[in-house]
Scaffold this motif. Structure first.
Motif, PDB file in Angstrom:
ATOM      1  N   SER A 285      37.062  70.071  22.695  1.00 31.61           N
ATOM      2  CA  SER A 285      37.705  68.841  23.178  1.00 31.61           C
ATOM      3  C   SER A 285      38.277  68.033  22.023  1.00 31.61           C
ATOM      4  CB  SER A 285      36.717  67.997  23.989  1.00 31.61           C
ATOM      5  OG  SER A 285      35.600  67.627  23.204  1.00 31.61           O
ATOM      6  N   ARG A 286      37.584  67.984  20.898  1.00 26.28           N
ATOM      7  CA  ARG A 286      38.092  67.258  19.731  1.00 26.28           C
ATOM      8  C   ARG A 286      39.347  67.949  19.166  1.00 26.28           C
ATOM      9  NH1 ARG A 286      34.581  64.199  16.485  1.00 26.28           N
ATOM     10  NH2 ARG A 286      32.907  65.600  17.107  1.00 26.28           N
ATOM     11  N   LEU A 287      39.300  69.285  19.165  1.00 26.60           N
ATOM     12  CA  LEU A 287      40.447  70.056  18.712  1.00 26.60           C
ATOM     13  C   LEU A 287      41.665  69.769  19.582  1.00 26.60           C
ATOM     14  CD1 LEU A 287      41.678  72.496  17.067  1.00 26.60           C
ATOM     15  CD2 LEU A 287      40.762  73.961  18.883  1.00 26.60           C
ATOM     16  N   GLN A 288      41.475  69.830  20.897  1.00 27.37           N
ATOM     17  CA  GLN A 288      42.592  69.615  21.816  1.00 27.37           C
ATOM     18  C   GLN A 288      43.109  68.178  21.720  1.00 27.37           C
ATOM     19  OE1 GLN A 288      41.878  70.021  26.131  1.00 27.37           O
ATOM     20  NE2 GLN A 288      43.467  71.595  26.090  1.00 27.37           N
ATOM     21  N   TRP A 289      42.209  67.221  21.604  1.00 32.41           N
ATOM     22  CA  TRP A 289      42.625  65.812  21.478  1.00 32.41           C
ATOM     23  C   TRP A 289      43.493  65.622  20.237  1.00 32.41           C
ATOM     24  CZ3 TRP A 289      42.383  62.009  17.875  1.00 32.41           C
ATOM     25  CH2 TRP A 289      42.695  60.715  18.294  1.00 32.41           C
ATOM     26  N   THR A 290      43.075  66.223  19.132  1.00 33.70           N
ATOM     27  CA  THR A 290      43.838  66.098  17.885  1.00 33.70           C
ATOM     28  C   THR A 290      45.251  66.654  18.059  1.00 33.70           C
ATOM     29  OG1 THR A 290      41.809  66.280  16.571  1.00 33.70           O
ATOM     30  CG2 THR A 290      43.878  66.723  15.436  1.00 33.70           C
ATOM     31  N   LEU A 291      45.350  67.841  18.656  1.00 33.30           N
ATOM     32  CA  LEU A 291      46.655  68.482  18.829  1.00 33.30           C
ATOM     33  C   LEU A 291      47.561  67.695  19.772  1.00 33.30           C
ATOM     34  CD1 LEU A 291      45.494  72.204  19.111  1.00 33.30           C
ATOM     35  CD2 LEU A 291      46.619  71.124  17.161  1.00 33.30           C
ATOM     36  N   GLN A 292      46.975  67.024  20.755  1.00 30.92           N
ATOM     37  CA  GLN A 292      47.774  66.302  21.738  1.00 30.92           C
ATOM     38  C   GLN A 292      48.197  64.916  21.265  1.00 30.92           C
ATOM     39  OE1 GLN A 292      45.201  66.536  25.172  1.00 30.92           O
ATOM     40  NE2 GLN A 292      46.063  68.493  25.848  1.00 30.92           N
ATOM     41  N   HIS A 293      47.479  64.343  20.304  1.00 29.30           N
ATOM     42  CA  HIS A 293      47.737  62.957  19.930  1.00 29.30           C
ATOM     43  C   HIS A 293      48.418  62.760  18.583  1.00 29.30           C
ATOM     44  CE1 HIS A 293      44.967  62.273  23.290  1.00 29.30           C
ATOM     45  NE2 HIS A 293      45.476  61.066  23.352  1.00 29.30           N
ATOM     46  N   THR A 294      48.470  63.783  17.749  1.00 25.96           N
ATOM     47  CA  THR A 294      49.195  63.622  16.484  1.00 25.96           C
ATOM     48  C   THR A 294      50.698  63.706  16.748  1.00 25.96           C
ATOM     49  OG1 THR A 294      49.216  64.313  14.169  1.00 25.96           O
ATOM     50  CG2 THR A 294      49.272  66.061  15.825  1.00 25.96           C
ATOM     51  N   GLN A 295      51.480  63.066  15.877  1.00 27.39           N
ATOM     52  CA  GLN A 295      52.927  63.042  16.112  1.00 27.39           C
ATOM     53  C   GLN A 295      53.607  64.357  15.725  1.00 27.39           C
ATOM     54  OE1 GLN A 295      51.388  59.983  14.997  1.00 27.39           O
ATOM     55  NE2 GLN A 295      51.603  59.592  17.189  1.00 27.39           N
ATOM     56  N   VAL A 296      53.184  64.958  14.626  1.00 21.85           N
ATOM     57  CA  VAL A 296      53.826  66.167  14.112  1.00 21.85           C
ATOM     58  C   VAL A 296      52.750  67.213  13.819  1.00 21.85           C
ATOM     59  CG1 VAL A 296      55.323  67.152  12.333  1.00 21.85           C
ATOM     60  CG2 VAL A 296      55.661  64.774  13.059  1.00 21.85           C
ATOM     61  N   ILE A 297      52.975  68.443  14.278  1.00 21.45           N
ATOM     62  CA  ILE A 297      52.043  69.538  14.003  1.00 21.45           C
ATOM     63  C   ILE A 297      52.780  70.614  13.218  1.00 21.45           C
ATOM     64  CG2 ILE A 297      50.531  71.311  14.960  1.00 21.45           C
ATOM     65  CD1 ILE A 297      50.329  69.684  17.512  1.00 21.45           C
ATOM     66  N   THR A 298      52.152  71.071  12.118  1.00 20.50           N
ATOM     67  CA  THR A 298      52.672  72.236  11.412  1.00 20.50           C
ATOM     68  C   THR A 298      51.625  73.341  11.436  1.00 20.50           C
ATOM     69  OG1 THR A 298      51.844  71.594   9.210  1.00 20.50           O
ATOM     70  CG2 THR A 298      54.014  70.757   9.866  1.00 20.50           C
ATOM     71  N   ALA A 299      52.091  74.573  11.461  1.00 20.50           N
ATOM     72  CA  ALA A 299      51.219  75.744  11.427  1.00 20.50           C
ATOM     73  C   ALA A 299      51.711  76.676  10.336  1.00 20.50           C
ATOM     74  CB  ALA A 299      51.232  76.464  12.770  1.00 20.50           C
ATOM     75  N   VAL A 300      50.783  77.376   9.716  1.00 16.08           N
ATOM     76  CA  VAL A 300      51.123  78.202   8.566  1.00 16.08           C
ATOM     77  C   VAL A 300      51.750  79.537   8.963  1.00 16.08           C
ATOM     78  CG1 VAL A 300      48.943  79.454   8.287  1.00 16.08           C
ATOM     79  CG2 VAL A 300      50.227  78.743   6.264  1.00 16.08           C
ATOM     80  N   SER A 301      51.689  79.870  10.253  1.00 15.15           N
ATOM     81  CA  SER A 301      52.280  81.123  10.721  1.00 15.15           C
ATOM     82  C   SER A 301      52.761  80.951  12.149  1.00 15.15           C
ATOM     83  CB  SER A 301      51.259  82.261  10.660  1.00 15.15           C
ATOM     84  OG  SER A 301      50.204  82.035  11.591  1.00 15.15           O
ATOM     85  N   ALA A 302      53.662  81.832  12.576  1.00 19.58           N
ATOM     86  CA  ALA A 302      54.138  81.816  13.955  1.00 19.58           C
ATOM     87  C   ALA A 302      53.002  82.162  14.917  1.00 19.58           C
ATOM     88  CB  ALA A 302      55.292  82.804  14.109  1.00 19.58           C
ATOM     89  N   ASP A 303      52.099  83.032  14.489  1.00 21.10           N
ATOM     90  CA  ASP A 303      50.931  83.388  15.299  1.00 21.10           C
ATOM     91  C   ASP A 303      50.114  82.145  15.629  1.00 21.10           C
ATOM     92  OD1 ASP A 303      48.693  85.390  16.204  1.00 21.10           O
ATOM     93  OD2 ASP A 303      47.727  84.121  14.686  1.00 21.10           O
TER      94      ASP A 303
END
Length: 387
Positions: A137-155
């Motif tokens: 739940s903390r993981l999902q909340w973080t992903l939903q509430h931050t303005q910009v998300i970057t990931a190190v790979s397309a996967d």
């Protein structure tokens, strides 16, 4: 000038890819004209202790905070420090490097202050945190509430889209200094002899902090298989995680002669030293069970190493099997030693083609200049008109 607060669990001189990538990104942000304050935790300070800032240059300061035993003490104390820093410097944005704890704390603090946040998914953030004992739940909340998300790979970006429902994830690839990590040897560089490597021995290489998720058992099995056929040693460029040393000790009781041919360098002082050790490797191995996009693999490819890796995480995005390296399904890693022997038996002309293609791949897709362009796009979205 725009000001950014950068929160990371590890930062130079700490070990590992997280520290390496965070240190490199902060240096590039500074070059882009962003004033950056880094907040990082340390196990070597008293709990709650805050060191005076390390001033790296006019645009970069590093604050180190002593960890408490548990996050339920560390987090509130760190928030107090962040509030104090923000009252003095008035940040325009907050960057959380890795989804937990840094990403969550960055998103929460930025929300409290009414400023923008970005989180950076770098390693096995998703694979680790979405399953117990991780906090889904903390993981999902973080992903939903931050303005910009970057990931190190397309996967990893695909997994984040599935978890968060967002389609605006940016891929921010790792990068390699291709001038330092290059095939050319430097005069006075470390030699095989100085490490106790015999002239006839094949050097199997691994770089980073050796632990279970990096496939340490498969590395040990590969050493056994190869040494049954020819002289060889395993060069661990880095350290063995403390809670994993018992695995090496058990291996030593079962295979005492083979265990004597494991060479552990310990923490190396700088990237040129890491590159010098990579250049000693006849075959570089990355049998990871979980991954983001391993810095060490990219660096080994840039050095012109012949690499054998698993298909974990973003590795299939950089290795094309048989063209610039070799890739094994994670279900087949017990055959790593056989793959090494096949690699060693290749004609030198084919091996040279593969290692040149490996370096070319890094030059084309994973250079510092390309990372700077991608990073600029992230900053423009996070803090418009800042660069």
């Amino acid at each position: 000038m725009k000001r950014l607060l950068f929160i990371t669990e590890r930062f130079a001189p700490d070990l590992g890819g997280l520290a390496r990538s965070g240190t490199r990104l902060v240096a590039t942000l500074s070059q882009l004209g962003i004033e950056v304050d880094v907040v990082t935790w340390s196990r070597y300070l008293q709990p709650g202790e805050v060191l005076p800032p390390e001033t790296v240059d006019t645009k970069l300061r590093v604050y180190r905070i002593g960890l408490y035993r548990h996050w339920d003490m560390t987090m509130p104390h760190t928030l107090n420090v962040l509030e104090w820093l923000h009252s003095s410097h008035q940040y325009d944005g907050v960057w959380g490097h890795y989804l937990f704890p840094s990403g969550f704390l960055a998103t929460w603090f930025a929300g409290l202050q009414g400023i923008a946040s970005t989180v950076s998914a770098r390693g096995n953030d998703i694979d680790k945190e979405m399953f117990p004992p991780g906090d889904f739940s903390r993981l999902q909340w973080t992903l939903q509430h931050t303005q910009v998300i970057t990931a190190v790979s397309a996967d990893m970006a695909g997994k984040i889209r599935l978890l968060s429902g967002r389609d605006d994830v940016l891929v921010l690839k790792n990068a390699v200094d291709t001038e330092i990590f290059a095939p050319q040897q430097v005069i006075g560089e470390i030699s095989r002899e100085s490490l106790g490597i015999a002239p006839e021995e094949v050097v199997l290489g691994f770089c980073g902090e050796l632990r279970e998720k990096k496939g340490q058992q498969f590395l040990l099995n590969a050493l056994t298989t190869v040494r049954n056929q020819r002289p060889a040693c395993l060069l661990i460029i880095g350290e063995v995680r403390a809670n994993q040393e018992s695995v090496l000790q058990f291996y030593a009781t079962q295979q005492p002669e083979n265990a004597q041919r494991i060479i552990v360098t310990g923490h190396l002082p700088d990237t040129p030293a890491v590159a010098a050790h990579l250049r000693l490797c006849d075959v570089y191995l990355q049998p990871s069970l979980w991954e983001g996009m391993p810095n060490a693999l990219l660096e080994a490819m840039a050095c012109g190493c012949c690499c054998i890796a698993s298909d974990a995480g973003g590795i299939p995005e950089v290795i094309i099997h048989g063209e610039n390296g070799f890739m094994m399904p994670r279900s087949q890693l017990h055959k790593l030693g056989e793959a090494v022997l096949e690699c060693l038996a290749m004609p030198s002309t084919i091996k040279s083609q593969i290692t040149q293609a490996a370096r070319d791949r890094i030059l084309q897709e994973y250079s510092i200049a390309q990372e700077q362009q991608r990073l600029q796009a992230v900053i423009e979205r996070l803090m418009p008109n800042s660069v």
